[in-house]
Design an enzyme around this catalytic site. Sequence first.
Site, mmCIF file in Angstrom:
data_model
loop_
_atom_site.group_PDB
_atom_site.id
_atom_site.type_symbol
_atom_site.label_atom_id
_atom_site.label_comp_id
_atom_site.label_asym_id
_atom_site.label_seq_id
_atom_site.Cartn_x
_atom_site.Cartn_y
_atom_site.Cartn_z
ATOM 1 C CD GLU A 85 -38.355 -32.278 41.553
ATOM 2 O OE1 GLU A 85 -38.773 -33.021 42.456
ATOM 3 O OE2 GLU A 85 -37.149 -32.076 41.335
ATOM 4 C CE LYS A 86 -41.416 -32.022 50.567
ATOM 5 N NZ LYS A 86 -40.355 -33.024 50.749
ATOM 6 C CB THR A 87 -35.798 -32.487 45.015
ATOM 7 O OG1 THR A 87 -36.031 -31.720 43.828
ATOM 8 C CG2 THR A 87 -34.667 -33.462 44.775
ATOM 9 N N GLY A 104 -43.626 -35.122 45.975
ATOM 10 C CA GLY A 104 -44.714 -34.161 45.967
ATOM 11 C C GLY A 104 -44.407 -32.940 45.130
ATOM 12 C CG ASN A 137 -41.510 -35.724 43.061
ATOM 13 O OD1 ASN A 137 -42.630 -36.253 43.166
ATOM 14 N ND2 ASN A 137 -41.344 -34.432 43.086
#
Length: 425
Positions: free
Chosen positions: A67-69, A220, A218
């Site tokens: 996941e893109k934090t 993305g 998140n």
Amino acid sequence: MPSTRPGSSVPPQIPGYLIPNDAAHQLKQEVASLLGRDNLRFPGAQPVSFAREHLAELQRMEYFLCEKTDGVRCLLFLHWRDNGQALEPVTFLIDRKNNYYEVTPPLRFPYYQSPSNPEQFLFATILDGELVHDVDREDSDTSPRLIYYVFDCLAVDNQNVTGRPLDKRLGRLKEYVLKPYHNRPRQQPFEVKEKQVYPPYHVRNMFDNVLPNLQHGNDGLIFTCKNTKYEFGTDRHILKWKPPHENTIDFKLRLGDFPLFDPEDGEEGLIPDYDAMPTRFQLLVFHGKDHGRSDYRPFEHDLHITEPEWEMLKSLNQRLDGRIIECYRDAAGHWKFKREDDGMPRWRDDKPDANHIQTVNSVLESIQDPVTEQDLLDAEPQVRDAVRGLRKAEEERMKRQHAQWQQEQIDRDAKKRKFSEVNGH
């Protein structure tokens, strides 16, 4: 995509003491030397925007998915200092502006070769990760916890590992850094955790199970190639996917002229009315450096600001002109500023410059022809089959390599026996 922002996960500031430029210069030299670089710029890798062509890329090479934090990107530098009696650990956080912050108390990572020895510690190590606030979903009254989520490493124990593939770097990170660290109780200014990675065909699991249960924001997904080295600067093998409403660009904001008015103070001439809206809110794009100076050029659209938004911006009592602001294009085609949870603009004061023109063009392409959540889900079976094929081919290659090694060993032994017989042994 379901909302995954239980509260703002972006820390208000980087913890620690900002090191003055003269003192930071020596630290930058040590980092550059450790990584074998000939410049002192921020060495962190930067992703490219996920485009439609990358759906096929996920089938050509194996990628890891995470996941893109939505936090603050930092490098964590584990260093040392001689206090006159013994060596002691020193910890620095390095932001994308290449500022160095000394964290106190320092994080003490046990030395992996003797993890039970309290006198020894790990240093000459650079980790890559995201600093975020985690919020307990079950108890909204608890304070956010500051977490550093590690997703890569550049150097471990005085060894530059950027030339190794990602899976080998992550293996070194787990065994040499995180495993000894988690086996010892400690006091620390923030926690260090490993960011979980998944196979690239676990997209549905990400959307259905992982993202809804995150304790931080998140925006993305990130796909990182398993078999490529760590690239300083832009890395075309790190793919940043965002849902359409999160496809944003960081611009530099330039305010236009303010209307003039007569204050009727007995003096001749008109003065600017700084309470009124300026003539325009121009967006500027970064085109690189020209003789050491940042080259900014106008974007084709201005930032669209309504009267209530202008009143809100004025109420901040902050400098607006020249700051980097994160923007998106709405359904009507207007460029609007992205809002924080409290409605304020998302200022990118953590960045030295706005997005480069190449990044801007990449994001615009993603906006024009977006890869949607459904596109990723539809491609999942093909990605799964392709990855299994890649793994099988790699397994066959390793078997052939092992068989060749065994045959070479047999040939060497036979040659030794022959020489022994000739010499009468």
